[in-house]
Design an enzyme around this catalytic site. Sequence first.
Site, PDB file in Angstrom:
ATOM      1  N   GLY A  46      35.598  13.314   6.148  1.00  0.00           N
ATOM      2  CA  GLY A  46      36.956  13.611   6.589  1.00  0.00           C
ATOM      3  C   GLY A  46      37.852  13.845   5.392  1.00  0.00           C
ATOM      4  O   GLY A  46      37.496  13.510   4.248  1.00  0.00           O
ATOM      5  N   GLN A  51      45.915  13.518   1.178  1.00  0.00           N
ATOM      6  CA  GLN A  51      45.032  13.278   0.023  1.00  0.00           C
ATOM      7  C   GLN A  51      45.027  14.431  -0.973  1.00  0.00           C
ATOM      8  O   GLN A  51      44.618  14.263  -2.112  1.00  0.00           O
ATOM      9  CB  GLN A  51      43.596  13.011   0.503  1.00  0.00           C
ATOM     10  CG  GLN A  51      43.454  11.709   1.267  1.00  0.00           C
ATOM     11  CD  GLN A  51      42.058  11.541   1.821  1.00  0.00           C
ATOM     12  OE1 GLN A  51      41.726  12.093   2.858  1.00  0.00           O
ATOM     13  NE2 GLN A  51      41.220  10.813   1.119  1.00  0.00           N
ATOM     14  N   CYS A  92      36.440   5.919   1.043  1.00  0.00           N
ATOM     15  CA  CYS A  92      37.562   6.858   0.994  1.00  0.00           C
ATOM     16  C   CYS A  92      37.428   7.713  -0.261  1.00  0.00           C
ATOM     17  O   CYS A  92      37.175   7.170  -1.346  1.00  0.00           O
ATOM     18  CB  CYS A  92      38.887   6.094   0.983  1.00  0.00           C
ATOM     19  SG  CYS A  92      40.335   7.171   0.980  1.00  0.00           S
ATOM     20  N   LEU A  93      37.609   9.014  -0.097  1.00  0.00           N
ATOM     21  CA  LEU A  93      37.497   9.911  -1.252  1.00  0.00           C
ATOM     22  C   LEU A  93      38.618   9.652  -2.258  1.00  0.00           C
ATOM     23  O   LEU A  93      38.493  10.036  -3.418  1.00  0.00           O
ATOM     24  CB  LEU A  93      37.519  11.373  -0.785  1.00  0.00           C
ATOM     25  CG  LEU A  93      36.368  11.768   0.155  1.00  0.00           C
ATOM     26  CD1 LEU A  93      36.559  13.192   0.656  1.00  0.00           C
ATOM     27  CD2 LEU A  93      35.022  11.610  -0.529  1.00  0.00           C
ATOM     28  N   HIS A 134      40.960   6.488  10.476  1.00  0.00           N
ATOM     29  CA  HIS A 134      41.121   6.419   9.018  1.00  0.00           C
ATOM     30  C   HIS A 134      41.994   7.590   8.527  1.00  0.00           C
ATOM     31  O   HIS A 134      42.928   7.392   7.737  1.00  0.00           O
ATOM     32  CB  HIS A 134      39.724   6.463   8.380  1.00  0.00           C
ATOM     33  CG  HIS A 134      39.703   6.491   6.885  1.00  0.00           C
ATOM     34  ND1 HIS A 134      39.209   5.449   6.125  1.00  0.00           N
ATOM     35  CD2 HIS A 134      40.079   7.437   5.991  1.00  0.00           C
ATOM     36  CE1 HIS A 134      39.294   5.753   4.844  1.00  0.00           C
ATOM     37  NE2 HIS A 134      39.823   6.968   4.729  1.00  0.00           N
ATOM     38  N   GLU A 135      41.702   8.805   9.013  1.00  0.00           N
ATOM     39  CA  GLU A 135      42.461   9.986   8.549  1.00  0.00           C
ATOM     40  C   GLU A 135      43.895   9.958   9.062  1.00  0.00           C
ATOM     41  O   GLU A 135      44.826  10.346   8.343  1.00  0.00           O
ATOM     42  CB  GLU A 135      41.765  11.287   8.987  1.00  0.00           C
ATOM     43  CG  GLU A 135      40.327  11.459   8.509  1.00  0.00           C
ATOM     44  CD  GLU A 135      40.144  11.260   7.018  1.00  0.00           C
ATOM     45  OE1 GLU A 135      41.091  11.495   6.250  1.00  0.00           O
ATOM     46  OE2 GLU A 135      39.046  10.824   6.616  1.00  0.00           O
ATOM     47  N   HIS A 138      46.022   7.949   6.873  1.00  0.00           N
ATOM     48  CA  HIS A 138      46.465   8.676   5.665  1.00  0.00           C
ATOM     49  C   HIS A 138      47.781   9.410   5.937  1.00  0.00           C
ATOM     50  O   HIS A 138      48.671   9.444   5.093  1.00  0.00           O
ATOM     51  CB  HIS A 138      45.410   9.688   5.224  1.00  0.00           C
ATOM     52  CG  HIS A 138      44.320   9.126   4.353  1.00  0.00           C
ATOM     53  ND1 HIS A 138      44.568   8.461   3.177  1.00  0.00           N
ATOM     54  CD2 HIS A 138      42.966   9.157   4.493  1.00  0.00           C
ATOM     55  CE1 HIS A 138      43.406   8.111   2.616  1.00  0.00           C
ATOM     56  NE2 HIS A 138      42.424   8.507   3.402  1.00  0.00           N
TER      57      HIS A 138
HETATM   58  O1  K1U Z   1      39.473  10.005   4.104  1.00  0.00           O
HETATM   59  C1  K1U Z   1      38.554  10.100   3.313  1.00  0.00           C
HETATM   60  O2  K1U Z   1      38.732   9.864   2.136  1.00  0.00           O
HETATM   61  C2  K1U Z   1      37.172  10.511   3.767  1.00  0.00           C
HETATM   62  C3  K1U Z   1      36.290   9.323   4.086  1.00  0.00           C
HETATM   63  C4  K1U Z   1      36.232   9.148   5.591  1.00  0.00           C
HETATM   64  C5  K1U Z   1      35.651   7.890   6.133  1.00  0.00           C
HETATM   65  C6  K1U Z   1      34.431   7.379   5.720  1.00  0.00           C
HETATM   66  C7  K1U Z   1      33.925   6.230   6.273  1.00  0.00           C
HETATM   67  C8  K1U Z   1      34.603   5.592   7.260  1.00  0.00           C
HETATM   68  C9  K1U Z   1      35.829   6.076   7.657  1.00  0.00           C
HETATM   69  C10 K1U Z   1      36.347   7.229   7.108  1.00  0.00           C
HETATM   70  C11 K1U Z   1      34.915   9.585   3.519  1.00  0.00           C
HETATM   71  O3  K1U Z   1      34.298  10.549   3.834  1.00  0.00           O
HETATM   72  S1  K1U Z   1      34.296   8.441   2.394  1.00  0.00           S
HETATM   73  C12 K1U Z   1      32.738   9.023   1.864  1.00  0.00           C
HETATM   74  C13 K1U Z   1      31.673   9.145   2.883  1.00  0.00           C
HETATM   75  O4  K1U Z   1      31.145  10.212   2.998  1.00  0.00           O
HETATM   76  C14 K1U Z   1      31.226   8.068   3.779  1.00  0.00           C
HETATM   77  C15 K1U Z   1      31.360   6.725   3.509  1.00  0.00           C
HETATM   78  C16 K1U Z   1      30.920   5.766   4.406  1.00  0.00           C
HETATM   79  C17 K1U Z   1      30.328   6.126   5.574  1.00  0.00           C
HETATM   80  C18 K1U Z   1      30.175   7.482   5.865  1.00  0.00           C
HETATM   81  C19 K1U Z   1      30.602   8.429   4.961  1.00  0.00           C
HETATM   82 ZN    ZN Z   2      40.432   8.123   3.067  1.00  0.00          ZN
END
Ligand code: K1U
Ligand code: ZN
Length: 173
Positions: A46, A51, A92-93, A134-135, A138
């Site tokens: 996401g 961001q 989170c990125l 989560h998004e 943000h």
């Molecule tokens: O918002 C962001 O920074 C993106 C985030 C989204 C997210 C991941 C996990 C749970 C809730 C929201 C990411 O993509 S973090 C990196 C990732 O690919 C990831 C991490 C954990 C589980 C699955 C994917």
């Molecule tokens: Zn995030």
Amino acid sequence: MALLSILQYPDPKLHTLARPVKEVDARIQGLIADMVETMYDANGIGLAATQIDVHERLIVIDVSEERNEPLVLINPEILWASEERVLNEEGCLSVPGIYDGVQRSTQVRVSALDGEGKPRTVEAEGLLAVCIQHEMDHLLGKVFVEYLSPLKRNRIKSKMLKTRRALGKSDVA
Ligand code: K1U
Ligand code: ZN
């Protein structure tokens, strides 16, 4: 299309409240294409406009195995969230390398505009429901580490600032 740079916690700009998108025009559609490309390049599931330092209510998500089902939500609003909640490991990125547990509703119903500006309703559960919440946080200026204890949050903040300094980047907080 272009890769966009992602704000890193604890950049104060991550705490900006996003305003609604007024019109789904060529500018927004270009932004969507760049956000989707940036999300895939960063291996994220996401990305919220906040961001990439654009403070408008726009998110992109792809939780598919093949990474070929991008979901675009413009001006998303939660219509309903289940009382049932579950603890999920989140990342989170904007906070790379940090993963921790956050309680979220297991199911949500969301209204939004799609990438063509058409209204739609999304029913989500599992990872998609978690990612939408989560998004959408943000867009309200909230980063997942704010659900953690002050002790954990301060440790994460120090670690991020230390990494930034080691990379020769200027302080953001
Ligand atoms: O918002 C962001 O920074 C993106 C985030 C989204 C997210 C991941 C996990 C749970 C809730 C929201 C990411 O993509 S973090 C990196 C990732 O690919 C990831 C991490 C954990 C589980 C699955 C994917
Ligand atoms: Zn995030």
